[in-house]
Design an enzyme around this catalytic site. Structure first.
Site, mmCIF file in Angstrom:
data_model
loop_
_atom_site.group_PDB
_atom_site.id
_atom_site.type_symbol
_atom_site.label_atom_id
_atom_site.label_comp_id
_atom_site.label_asym_id
_atom_site.label_seq_id
_atom_site.Cartn_x
_atom_site.Cartn_y
_atom_site.Cartn_z
ATOM 1 N N HIS A 1 -1.297 -24.995 10.868
ATOM 2 C CA HIS A 1 -2.659 -25.507 10.978
ATOM 3 C C HIS A 1 -3.654 -24.353 10.992
ATOM 4 O O HIS A 1 -3.310 -23.198 11.259
ATOM 5 C CB HIS A 1 -2.834 -26.351 12.251
ATOM 6 C CG HIS A 1 -2.702 -25.575 13.524
ATOM 7 N ND1 HIS A 1 -1.491 -25.116 13.997
ATOM 8 C CD2 HIS A 1 -3.637 -25.155 14.420
ATOM 9 C CE1 HIS A 1 -1.674 -24.451 15.129
ATOM 10 N NE2 HIS A 1 -2.973 -24.452 15.413
ATOM 11 N N ASP B 1 -7.341 -23.694 12.928
ATOM 12 C CA ASP B 1 -7.951 -24.276 14.116
ATOM 13 C C ASP B 1 -9.177 -25.131 13.800
ATOM 14 O O ASP B 1 -10.118 -24.694 13.123
ATOM 15 C CB ASP B 1 -8.364 -23.178 15.103
ATOM 16 C CG ASP B 1 -7.167 -22.536 15.793
ATOM 17 O OD1 ASP B 1 -6.135 -23.214 15.930
ATOM 18 O OD2 ASP B 1 -7.274 -21.358 16.194
ATOM 19 N N HIS C 1 -1.672 -20.871 10.954
ATOM 20 C CA HIS C 1 -0.662 -20.329 11.859
ATOM 21 C C HIS C 1 0.241 -21.434 12.409
ATOM 22 O O HIS C 1 -0.062 -22.627 12.303
ATOM 23 C CB HIS C 1 -1.303 -19.529 13.001
ATOM 24 C CG HIS C 1 -2.309 -20.298 13.811
ATOM 25 N ND1 HIS C 1 -3.590 -20.532 13.382
ATOM 26 C CD2 HIS C 1 -2.217 -20.874 15.042
ATOM 27 C CE1 HIS C 1 -4.256 -21.214 14.287
ATOM 28 N NE2 HIS C 1 -3.444 -21.451 15.307
ATOM 29 N N ARG D 1 -6.620 -19.517 24.736
ATOM 30 C CA ARG D 1 -7.320 -19.264 23.479
ATOM 31 C C ARG D 1 -8.816 -19.495 23.643
ATOM 32 O O ARG D 1 -9.241 -20.443 24.315
ATOM 33 C CB ARG D 1 -6.789 -20.185 22.387
ATOM 34 C CG ARG D 1 -7.293 -19.872 20.984
ATOM 35 C CD ARG D 1 -7.070 -21.043 20.036
ATOM 36 N NE ARG D 1 -8.027 -22.125 20.269
ATOM 37 C CZ ARG D 1 -7.953 -23.332 19.698
ATOM 38 N NH1 ARG D 1 -6.945 -23.619 18.896
ATOM 39 N NH2 ARG D 1 -8.880 -24.239 19.953
#
Length: 560
Positions: free
Chosen positions: A373, A375, A530, A545
């Site tokens: 995906h 983000d 990622h 994150r």
């Protein structure tokens, strides 16, 4: 067409029989040339052409960011050197968000070798020149888009370089702001007497600003028209200078058809060639992307070092830092120094009330990311980038892999690239987060782009995204959030996406990181996807994150 002048003291820019080609072999694309022109000192040259005509390529050659495949470019009689001899204003302001308006201009003066006492005097003068004398103390993210671009112009003027290069600096602004800045730029040009080369799509903008207009053909860009503008440069009000039918150059429609921009296979390196980048110890992890930054403490890094990190991030796409001591406060502080932070996530709240910016990926609370995906692409403005910190790690496993979407695009066969360039896809967050929003957040998510998220409406993005800072193309679809391709059948959409996903995640497009406590990773969300391995059984894994605010993705055919 004007023939080149003899290269002498009155010539600021000399371009002689220049040809520029991107790619090699069967993938080679001639973007520009052959083209020859001279720009006299003190003149204002405007280059006009359709997308893909080579306007920005020519500007980059003049700036020294790239060398021509054939021919010669000289500025002030010498080969151009990046960052020396020319002030440059890009399509995006590219300001340092952790510094004030005055600090951005002062930093440019510092790297121009201006002494501290002289900088203190000149910063207000430069800001006065662009009409920003009263906002020197503000952070750049507190300014409007037009004001940010004025700061960029002031910064370009800071070095007293005799040459000013401007690459469509007003293209993203509204009409009224664009006209005001055109007037400001014309006034500054008259006051300083600097030679200017300005790139634009707009004939009207060209006539208003330029003493001379050069129109390029579609790819490969060659000079179709070279005209002097029959307007006085001084003594008239802006309204009198706006072009009328009698003063606007007559540009034949055949000169400016739409053309897809050239493949930007090698349009990198400008960032890493800056003096700032030399301060980093960078160990590449692959031939094309990924790097370990060694010996840098992110908690105490100087502004210049973080500016170099920000530049390296665009070029290498994924950066790793080991041995860091950041806690939650330190991670948020770091993010604010690199850009404007978003909320933790459009749907999922922050790790605690004191840190609404931190998104906790906790395996004990279903915090997994075991699907490829990019983000938050299910929002209209996905994040620019992400900063991930290891908090709790399993004894083994839990590695994260990143795929280079630009390299993946470049390595597609030409017919597939051409197909992808034309496509739009839908991104939908309901499959992953719709239930969470409705049940765990009571239908009220985070504030994202100034609005509370109460539902996840599917959004459309180009299948190929043009990077706003480098101009490179990359695949912008991912299995996590892309639902289908617009305008094709369900079966066609499935096969197109399967082909692109399989190509994106080929081993040669991927780097993999094995985490240790103290590791921090940063990645450019505009050019990567990622995947986090879920191979550690019942062991506990917690990652924190934060994300930097991004812009709306644009494709090869999107209006600029």
């Amino acid at each position: 067409m004007s023939s080149p002048l003899e290269l002498g003291t009155e010539t600021a820019v000399h371009v002689e029989e220049v040809v520029h080609v991107y790619g090699t072999g069967a993938d080679a694309v001639t973007a520009l040339g052959p083209i020859s022109l001279d720009v006299p000192r003190g003149s204002f040259l405007v280059i006009v052409g359709a997308s893909g005509s080579g306007k920005s390529t020519l500007l980059r050659l003049i700036a020294g960011f790239e060398r021509p495949t054939a021919g010669v470019v000289r500025t002030a009689g010498a080969l151009p050197v990046p960052g020396a001899g020319a002030g440059i204003v890009f399509q995006q302001p590219r300001l340092f968000p952790w510094k004030s308006v005055g600090g951005n201009v002062g930093l440019a003066l510092r790297y121009a070798g201006v002494p501290r006492e002289e900088r203190a005097r000149r910063v207000p003068e430069l800001l006065e020149r662009v009409g920003l004398h009263d906002v020197a103390h503000r952070r750049t993210w507190q300014l409007s888009g037009g004001q940010q671009q004025r700061v960029a112009i002031a910064r370009a003027l800071a070095g007293d370089n005799p040459l000013l290069l401007l690459d469509e600096p007003f293209a993203a602004l509204d009409a009224l702001t664009r006209e005001r800045l055109q007037e400001d730029l014309r006034r500054v040009s008259e006051q300083t007497g600097r030679t200017s080369v300005f790139v634009t799509h707009s004939v009207e903008e060209a006539v208003f600003l330029g003493s001379r207009v050069v129109v390029l053909t579609s790819r490969p860009g060659q000079i179709a028209l070279d005209l002097d503008v029959p307007l006085p440069r001084t003594g008239l009000e802006p309204d009198e200078l706006r072009p009328s039918p009698s003063t606007r150059p007559c540009v034949p429609p055949s000169v400016m058809p739409y053309a897809t921009p050239p493949d930007d296979h090698h349009r990198t390196g400008a960032h890493m060639s800056t003096p700032l980048a030399a301060k980093l110890t960078l160990r590449p992890l692959g031939p094309h992307f990924g790097a370990q930054i060694e010996g840098l403490d992110l908690a105490t890094a100087a502004d210049e070092e973080l500016a170099a990190v920000r530049a390296a991030l665009v070029q290498r796409k994924v950066l790793f830092f080991s041995g860091q001591t950041l806690d939650e406060d330190g991670q948020v502080t770091l993010g604010r120094r690199l850009g404007e932070l978003t909320a933790s996530h459009p749907v999922v709240g922050g790790v605690d009330e004191a840190h609404p910016e931190i998104y906790a990926l906790d395996s004990a609370d279903n915090g997994f990311a075991d699907v490829w995906h990019t983000d938050v692409t299910f929002m209209p403005r996905p994040p620019l980038g992400s900063i991930l910190r290891a908090v709790i790690l399993p004894p083994t496993g839990g590695d994260t892999s990143w795929a280079d979407s630009q390299l993946a695009y470049d390595s597609l066969a030409a017919p597939v690239r051409e197909l992808a360039d034309q496509l739009t896809a839908v991104h939908d967050g309901n499959r992953e987060f719709g239930y969470y929003l409705a049940q765990r957040r009571g239908g009220k998510g985070s504030v994202w782009d100034g609005e509370v998220v109460t539902r996840l409406d599917p959004v459309e993005h180009p299948v190929v995204r043009v990077h706003p800072e480098t101009g490179r193309k990359g695949l912008f679809v991912n299995p996590g959030f892309t639902s289908h391709v617009v305008g094709v059948s369900e079966a066609e959409s499935r096969h197109i996406l399967d082909l692109l996903y399989a190509h994106l995640t080929k081993p040669e497009h991927i780097i993999r990181h094995r985490w240790s406590l103290g590791d921090v990773a940063m990645w450019d969300n505009r050019s990567t996807s990622h995947y986090a391995n879920r191979d550690y059984g019942t062991a506990h894994r917690v990652m924190h994150r934060i994300t930097l605010r991004g812009d709306r993705p644009l494709g090869p055919s999107s209006p600029r």
